[in-house]
Design an enzyme around this catalytic site. Structure first.
Site, PDB file in Angstrom:
ATOM      1  N   GLY A   1       0.827  -1.207   0.000  1.00 16.82           N
ATOM      2  CA  GLY A   1       0.000   0.000   0.000  1.00 16.82           C
ATOM      3  C   GLY A   1       0.860   1.254   0.000  1.00 16.82           C
ATOM      4  O   GLY A   1       2.073   1.187   0.238  1.00 16.82           O
TER       5      GLY A   1
ATOM      6  N   ASP B   1       1.269  -4.279  10.887  1.00 14.69           N
ATOM      7  CA  ASP B   1       0.855  -5.485  10.181  1.00 14.69           C
ATOM      8  C   ASP B   1      -0.479  -5.934  10.780  1.00 14.69           C
ATOM      9  O   ASP B   1      -0.601  -6.037  12.010  1.00 14.69           O
ATOM     10  CB  ASP B   1       1.945  -6.552  10.400  1.00 14.69           C
ATOM     11  CG  ASP B   1       1.738  -7.761   9.526  1.00 14.69           C
ATOM     12  OD1 ASP B   1       2.664  -8.097   8.778  1.00 14.69           O
ATOM     13  OD2 ASP B   1       0.638  -8.371   9.600  1.00 14.69           O
TER      14      ASP B   1
ATOM     15  N   ALA C   1      -6.263  -6.527   3.856  1.00 12.13           N
ATOM     16  CA  ALA C   1      -4.806  -6.727   3.839  1.00 12.13           C
ATOM     17  C   ALA C   1      -4.509  -8.117   3.293  1.00 12.13           C
ATOM     18  O   ALA C   1      -5.132  -9.099   3.707  1.00 12.13           O
ATOM     19  CB  ALA C   1      -4.245  -6.598   5.254  1.00 12.13           C
TER      20      ALA C   1
ATOM     21  N   TYR D   1      -2.221 -18.829  -3.636  1.00 14.08           N
ATOM     22  CA  TYR D   1      -3.053 -17.649  -3.353  1.00 14.08           C
ATOM     23  C   TYR D   1      -4.523 -18.044  -3.247  1.00 14.08           C
ATOM     24  O   TYR D   1      -5.196 -17.753  -2.251  1.00 14.08           O
ATOM     25  CB  TYR D   1      -2.848 -16.629  -4.486  1.00 14.08           C
ATOM     26  CG  TYR D   1      -3.791 -15.459  -4.460  1.00 14.08           C
ATOM     27  CD1 TYR D   1      -3.514 -14.335  -3.698  1.00 14.08           C
ATOM     28  CD2 TYR D   1      -4.973 -15.473  -5.204  1.00 14.08           C
ATOM     29  CE1 TYR D   1      -4.382 -13.255  -3.673  1.00 14.08           C
ATOM     30  CE2 TYR D   1      -5.844 -14.407  -5.194  1.00 14.08           C
ATOM     31  CZ  TYR D   1      -5.547 -13.295  -4.425  1.00 14.08           C
ATOM     32  OH  TYR D   1      -6.420 -12.236  -4.403  1.00 14.08           O
TER      33      TYR D   1
ATOM     34  N   VAL E   1      -4.363  -6.188 -16.072  1.00 21.68           N
ATOM     35  CA  VAL E   1      -4.088  -5.797 -17.455  1.00 21.68           C
ATOM     36  C   VAL E   1      -4.467  -4.334 -17.731  1.00 21.68           C
ATOM     37  O   VAL E   1      -3.760  -3.631 -18.461  1.00 21.68           O
ATOM     38  CB  VAL E   1      -4.783  -6.773 -18.442  1.00 21.68           C
ATOM     39  CG1 VAL E   1      -6.307  -6.732 -18.297  1.00 21.68           C
ATOM     40  CG2 VAL E   1      -4.375  -6.479 -19.863  1.00 21.68           C
TER      41      VAL E   1
ATOM     42  N   ARG F   1     -12.920 -10.972 -19.570  1.00 23.17           N
ATOM     43  CA  ARG F   1     -12.913 -10.911 -18.111  1.00 23.17           C
ATOM     44  C   ARG F   1     -14.150 -10.139 -17.661  1.00 23.17           C
ATOM     45  O   ARG F   1     -14.703  -9.326 -18.406  1.00 23.17           O
ATOM     46  CB  ARG F   1     -11.663 -10.165 -17.596  1.00 23.17           C
ATOM     47  CG  ARG F   1     -10.347 -10.877 -17.849  1.00 23.17           C
ATOM     48  CD  ARG F   1     -10.212 -12.170 -17.078  1.00 23.17           C
ATOM     49  NE  ARG F   1      -8.923 -12.830 -17.292  1.00 23.17           N
ATOM     50  CZ  ARG F   1      -8.680 -13.706 -18.258  1.00 23.17           C
ATOM     51  NH1 ARG F   1      -9.618 -14.041 -19.127  1.00 23.17           N
ATOM     52  NH2 ARG F   1      -7.486 -14.271 -18.352  1.00 23.17           N
TER      53      ARG F   1
ATOM     54  N   GLY G   1      -0.915 -20.938 -18.381  1.00 18.42           N
ATOM     55  CA  GLY G   1      -1.856 -20.906 -17.254  1.00 18.42           C
ATOM     56  C   GLY G   1      -2.965 -19.878 -17.421  1.00 18.42           C
ATOM     57  O   GLY G   1      -3.873 -19.810 -16.592  1.00 18.42           O
TER      58      GLY G   1
HETATM   59  C1  UD1 Z   1      -5.871 -12.949 -12.491  1.00 13.89           C
HETATM   60  C2  UD1 Z   1      -4.623 -12.645 -11.688  1.00 13.89           C
HETATM   61  C3  UD1 Z   1      -3.610 -13.720 -11.950  1.00 13.89           C
HETATM   62  C4  UD1 Z   1      -4.231 -15.083 -11.617  1.00 13.89           C
HETATM   63  C5  UD1 Z   1      -5.522 -15.290 -12.405  1.00 13.89           C
HETATM   64  C6  UD1 Z   1      -6.262 -16.561 -12.037  1.00 13.89           C
HETATM   65  C7  UD1 Z   1      -4.284 -10.271 -11.335  1.00 13.89           C
HETATM   66  C8  UD1 Z   1      -3.680  -9.015 -11.823  1.00 13.89           C
HETATM   67  N1  UD1 Z   1      -4.077 -11.367 -12.092  1.00 13.89           N
HETATM   68  O1  UD1 Z   1      -5.449 -13.011 -13.813  1.00 13.89           O
HETATM   69  O2  UD1 Z   1      -2.462 -13.479 -11.162  1.00 13.89           O
HETATM   70  O3  UD1 Z   1      -3.326 -16.096 -11.955  1.00 13.89           O
HETATM   71  O4  UD1 Z   1      -6.405 -14.187 -12.136  1.00 13.89           O
HETATM   72  O5  UD1 Z   1      -6.857 -16.444 -10.837  1.00 13.89           O
HETATM   73  O6  UD1 Z   1      -4.893 -10.318 -10.293  1.00 13.89           O
HETATM   74  N2  UD1 Z   1      -2.686  -9.517 -20.512  1.00 13.89           N
HETATM   75  C9  UD1 Z   1      -2.233  -9.000 -21.699  1.00 13.89           C
HETATM   76  N3  UD1 Z   1      -1.261  -8.046 -21.668  1.00 13.89           N
HETATM   77  C10 UD1 Z   1      -0.718  -7.587 -20.509  1.00 13.89           C
HETATM   78  C11 UD1 Z   1      -1.189  -8.126 -19.278  1.00 13.89           C
HETATM   79  C12 UD1 Z   1      -2.170  -9.087 -19.318  1.00 13.89           C
HETATM   80  O7  UD1 Z   1      -2.692  -9.397 -22.775  1.00 13.89           O
HETATM   81  O8  UD1 Z   1       0.168  -6.714 -20.553  1.00 13.89           O
HETATM   82  C13 UD1 Z   1      -3.758 -10.517 -20.553  1.00 13.89           C
HETATM   83  C14 UD1 Z   1      -3.509 -11.738 -19.713  1.00 13.89           C
HETATM   84  O9  UD1 Z   1      -2.674 -12.653 -20.386  1.00 13.89           O
HETATM   85  C15 UD1 Z   1      -4.949 -12.237 -19.519  1.00 13.89           C
HETATM   86  C16 UD1 Z   1      -5.762 -10.940 -19.452  1.00 13.89           C
HETATM   87  O10 UD1 Z   1      -4.930  -9.939 -20.030  1.00 13.89           O
HETATM   88  O11 UD1 Z   1      -5.372 -12.979 -20.622  1.00 13.89           O
HETATM   89  C17 UD1 Z   1      -6.118 -10.520 -18.045  1.00 13.89           C
HETATM   90  O12 UD1 Z   1      -4.932 -10.563 -17.265  1.00 13.89           O
HETATM   91  P1  UD1 Z   1      -4.893 -10.144 -15.718  1.00 13.89           P
HETATM   92  O13 UD1 Z   1      -5.276  -8.728 -15.566  1.00 13.89           O
HETATM   93  O14 UD1 Z   1      -3.582 -10.598 -15.167  1.00 13.89           O
HETATM   94  O15 UD1 Z   1      -6.087 -10.969 -15.065  1.00 13.89           O
HETATM   95  P2  UD1 Z   1      -6.358 -12.547 -14.999  1.00 13.89           P
HETATM   96  O16 UD1 Z   1      -5.859 -13.258 -16.190  1.00 13.89           O
HETATM   97  O17 UD1 Z   1      -7.803 -12.691 -14.694  1.00 13.89           O
END
Ligand code: UD1
Length: 325
Positions: free
Chosen positions: A44, A64, A87, A154, A198, A222, A283
């Site tokens: 934070g 903490d 937290a 996590y 993202v 998403r 993944g």
């Molecule tokens: C979220 C979690 C991730 C976790 C997943 C499964 C966050 C930020 N991410 O991922 O750690 O493993 O849920 O529970 O909390 N992308 C791009 N370009 C970028 C960044 C991301 O294309 O620069 C894509 C990613 O590959 C993904 C999508 O955008 O396909 C969304 O990514 P992200 O924001 O990390 O979210 P989650 O994939 O939902």
């Protein structure tokens, strides 16, 4: 919870200086509630609380949230009406690297706080869980009744904390509200890691006229929810008269693809360099979507910020600029 009969309700927010925490504190203060924030500033930032700290109804304790010696006196002094426990260790990749830290931050602290709530007769604990508990193979849209299949330390710790808190609810009558956040976005989200949300990364790069990278075909979707809506949801879950202990999705019920997001960015940043495409990340899941109806039924809560509106607000926010992603 009968707020009218309480002399002066005070709420504890852990992770107050974080992305979701600071917005939640501001929401509570705007409603006129008194708030004690706790944050160890591990992820934070004090800057996030610049507005909140000017309020006489807010005090911040740098500690903490799992440090019982620091937190117990706060329960003693304030007789909290409710606790919003945000937290956490927020990075999924970090939970793989640091499983012991993940255990402590994402599970053990929830137990400490729940026991303090019971000891000091604080009736309600609202817990920040995650849609990650569903795993990759649950049917869409995700419903709370789905069998959870965590795929990371996590997600496993978040699920374990839910189970433990709901055990306290069943055993001792604690009101435990476990909120499963989907993809939260908005001002103050940290874009500094490649695994940051993202939209925080894209915004930071568009603001600096740098190209963004899309992993995969951009058709992945998403359920993006604005932090404004999440803050209101947290606040309502904490302060409304009646809740039913349980797990609740915090989502919009709307799927947005990265390509759709990109189209809005192009309107907001005309002249930005074209997106680059790279192979999907290992993944990565193609689609994530939640069913918001349980929370709607309990809190009459529904997300109000449209995706285009929320992205515009994020794009106009200047705090993402200058970071090196
Ligand atoms: C979220 C979690 C991730 C976790 C997943 C499964 C966050 C930020 N991410 O991922 O750690 O493993 O849920 O529970 O909390 N992308 C791009 N370009 C970028 C960044 C991301 O294309 O620069 C894509 C990613 O590959 C993904 C999508 O955008 O396909 C969304 O990514 P992200 O924001 O990390 O979210 P989650 O994939 O939902």
């Amino acid at each position: 919870m009968n707020l009218e009969n309480d002399m002066a309700p005070v709420f504890l927010v852990t992770g107050a200086a974080g992305f979701i925490g600071s917005h939640s504190v501001e929401w509570l203060l705007r409603q006129g509630w008194a708030v004690v924030g706790v944050d160890n500033l591990r992820t934070g930032h004090l800057d996030n609380l610049a507005d909140a700290r000017s309020s006489p109804n807010f005090s911040l304790v740098i500690a903490d949230a799992g440090d019982e010696a620091a937190i117990r006196p706060l329960f003693q002094e304030h007789h909290f009406t409710g606790v919003l426990h945000l937290a956490a260790l927020v990075s999924v990749p970090e939970s793989f690297r640091e499983p012991d830290l993940n255990y402590r931050l994402n599970l053990a602290i929830a137990d400490t706080l729940a026991r303090l709530c019971l000891e000091f007769e604080c009736k309600r604990l609202v817990f920040a869980s995650s849609a990650a508990v569903y795993g990759t193979s649950a049917a869409l849209p995700n419903r709370e009744s789905a069998f959870p299949q965590p795929q990371s330390p996590y997600a496993a710790a978040k699920l374990a904390a839910e189970v433990m808190l709901l055990g306290y609810a069943a055993s001792y009558g604690l009101e435990a509200v476990c909120l499963r956040y989907f993809n939260v976005y908005g001002p103050r989200q940290d874009p500094s890691s490649p695994y940051s949300g993202v939209l925080s990364i894209f915004t930071s790069r568009f603001q600096r006229s740098l190209p963004v990278t899309i992993y995969g075909d951009g058709e992945q979707t998403r359920d993006f929810i604005s932090v404004r809506d999440v803050a209101r949801c947290n606040g309502q879950a904490l302060t409304c008269q009646e809740v039913v202990s349980g797990r609740y999705n915090v989502c919009t019920g709307q799927a947005v693809s990265l390509k759709q997001a990109l189209a809005i960015y192009q309107e907001l940043f005309p002249g930005a360099p074209p997106a680059e495409f790279a192979p999907s990340r290992i993944g990565d899941i193609q689609h994530s979507l939640g069913d918001p109806s349980s929370l709607q039924a309990m809190l009459q809560f529904s997300a109000q910020t449209s995706f285009a509106q929320g992205l515009r607000e994020l794009a106009l926010d200047n705090r993402c600029g200058g970071l090196d992603v």
